[in-house]
Design an enzyme around this catalytic site. Structure first.
Site, PDB file in Angstrom:
ATOM      1  CE  LYS A  38     -13.377  -8.046  10.324  1.00 30.93           C
ATOM      2  NZ  LYS A  38     -12.091  -8.439   9.716  1.00 30.93           N
ATOM      3  CG  ASP A  39      -8.941  -0.586  10.076  1.00 26.39           C
ATOM      4  OD1 ASP A  39      -9.471  -0.844  11.196  1.00 26.39           O
ATOM      5  OD2 ASP A  39      -8.175   0.375   9.916  1.00 26.39           O
ATOM      6  CG  MET A  40      -6.974  -6.193  10.576  1.00 28.26           C
ATOM      7  SD  MET A  40      -5.986  -7.475   9.750  1.00 28.26           S
ATOM      8  CE  MET A  40      -5.042  -8.139  11.127  1.00 28.26           C
ATOM      9  CD  GLU A  74      -2.419  -1.367   2.765  1.00 26.64           C
ATOM     10  OE1 GLU A  74      -3.415  -2.095   2.892  1.00 26.64           O
ATOM     11  OE2 GLU A  74      -1.843  -0.825   3.732  1.00 26.64           O
ATOM     12  CB  THR A  89      -6.594  -2.483   1.609  1.00 24.53           C
ATOM     13  OG1 THR A  89      -5.683  -3.273   2.358  1.00 24.53           O
ATOM     14  CG2 THR A  89      -5.874  -1.894   0.404  1.00 24.53           C
ATOM     15  CG  ASP A 131     -11.841  -8.139   2.338  1.00 28.26           C
ATOM     16  OD1 ASP A 131     -10.776  -7.485   2.403  1.00 28.26           O
ATOM     17  OD2 ASP A 131     -12.555  -8.371   3.321  1.00 28.26           O
TER      18      ASP A 131
END
Lengths: 248, 248
Positions: A180-182, A19, A97, A206
């Protein structure tokens, strides 16, 4: 009054090398020779001047033992903290992302400007501690940026797993999240702690509530969606140039 | 050769005020007037000299908005990082209460010296990333300490939830853990990154595989079990005094 001084220094936190590198090229940044970070950490800083802004892209680097990107909330909070201490940025941009929920209008390749963040995997069923775990908050209001740059708007929920357990899903729904991410909520927590304004730009690789396995869909779309992400980040940085926080 | 120099400075990371304060009294520590931490963070340092050791108890403090202890991996990694940067300790001790598995021999009030740490709520089902998420590692070997101080030995699994989902449970079993907490593996990750030896002392407040609700059992036993924890931490510090890392 800090809000009336034009933004000079930006820290862009990006969890994955795939990224980060196109943006490093786009902004013509160079990797630090003498790291501003302590010996031993894998964190990488790319920096340079772009349109009168000091741009710093901070990537947590590859895990020293396993060689994969240091994703997740622990690394994200550490690099956010260390970057603020070392670089005193006027603005943090967390770009990356992420997964999206089609039930909330997300499609592959969409880029979101995040309106609110929360955690979905910190369940502490004791009064008040439950709210601490979720850590829900609105992000910086940027109405002018939204008028100028074509971005979808939605809430972000953060957790340390790429997949989604039923408990995660219930919490994400309760968080009213589209994305939704981390890392996002961890970056927000640290930025908030140290009073640095932060914005969150997340591109959808996704569909979480679709029928394809997340890991497979994520890896398939990572490169193409990164191009869309980096295009949006560039547009945001172009817009930020010459403005102060209150003009965003 | 650092291992042959007697341990001089210890940082003890403790997530909850209830756990920290009895030790502050025991070691006759004082709260920092001029914080070594940045403005805005709630992190609290208590320090003083005890048996020729510079003892620092670091408590992440109360959340600025909600007023509860700043538990969990994000706060724990931040204070570990900032404490190492500010205080350059020779040894980190992470002490706290935790859940225990009776199937693995844990009882309420037991105090464990942790032999290995891992995360149980960072599921990333992509090869190698899966291992990064779990982040399993052995802790510092301390055979002489174990001979001297009466502690049980077991592995620790860390996650940001007080409760346990079926996915958490499967991961904890895979991690072969006897003890479950919300900070240990994060402290271990940061200590490892910055090459500071760390040990983990965890006292059991609740039986995870028992029939009582975790939150209720935890709150019921917190004060009594903290007394056992603090007794063990004192014995460990007494043992450490005058020794080098390789003698532990």
């Amino acid at each position: 009054e800090a809000e009336k001084i034009p933004i000079k220094t930006i820290v862009i936190i990006i969890a994955m090398q795939t990224e980060a590198l196109p943006l490093v090229t786009k902004f013509q940044l160079s990797e630090d020779i003498d790291s501003v970070f302590p010996k031993g950490v894998p964190w990488v800083r790319y920096h340079g001047i772009y349109k009168d802004l000091n741009i710093n892209i901070i990537w947590p680097g590859k895990d020293g033992v396993l060689g994969v990107d240091s994703v997740g909330t622990v690394s994200a909070s550490l690099v956010t903290y260390a970057s603020i201490q070392a670089l005193q940025p006027d603005l943090i941009i967390n770009a990356g992302t992420s997964g999206g929920f089609k039930a909330k209008g997300a499609c592959i390749g969409d880029v979101f400007l995040v309106s609110g963040v929360a955690f979905h995997d910190r369940r502490i069923p004791i009064p008040v501690f439950d709210q601490y775990g979720i850590c829900g908050k609105e992000t910086l209001s940027t109405p002018n940026l939204l008028k100028e740059v074509n971005l979808k708007v939605g809430k972000l929920s953060t957790g340390d797993s790429l997949d989604m357990s039923p408990q995660d899903e219930a919490a994400i729904i309760a968080n009213d999240a589209t994305v939704k991410d981390m890392e996002g909520a961890a970056v927000a927590y640290v930025a908030d702690l140290l009073s640095v304004p932060a914005i969150f730009i997340k591109a959808i690789t996704d569909i979480v509530d679709g029928d394809k396995p997340t890991a497979e869909e994520f890896l398939q779309n990572l490169v193409a969606v990164t191009a869309a992400l980096d295009q949006s980040v560039t547009e945001v940085v172009d817009f930020v140039s010459g403005k102060c926080i209150s003009e965003l």
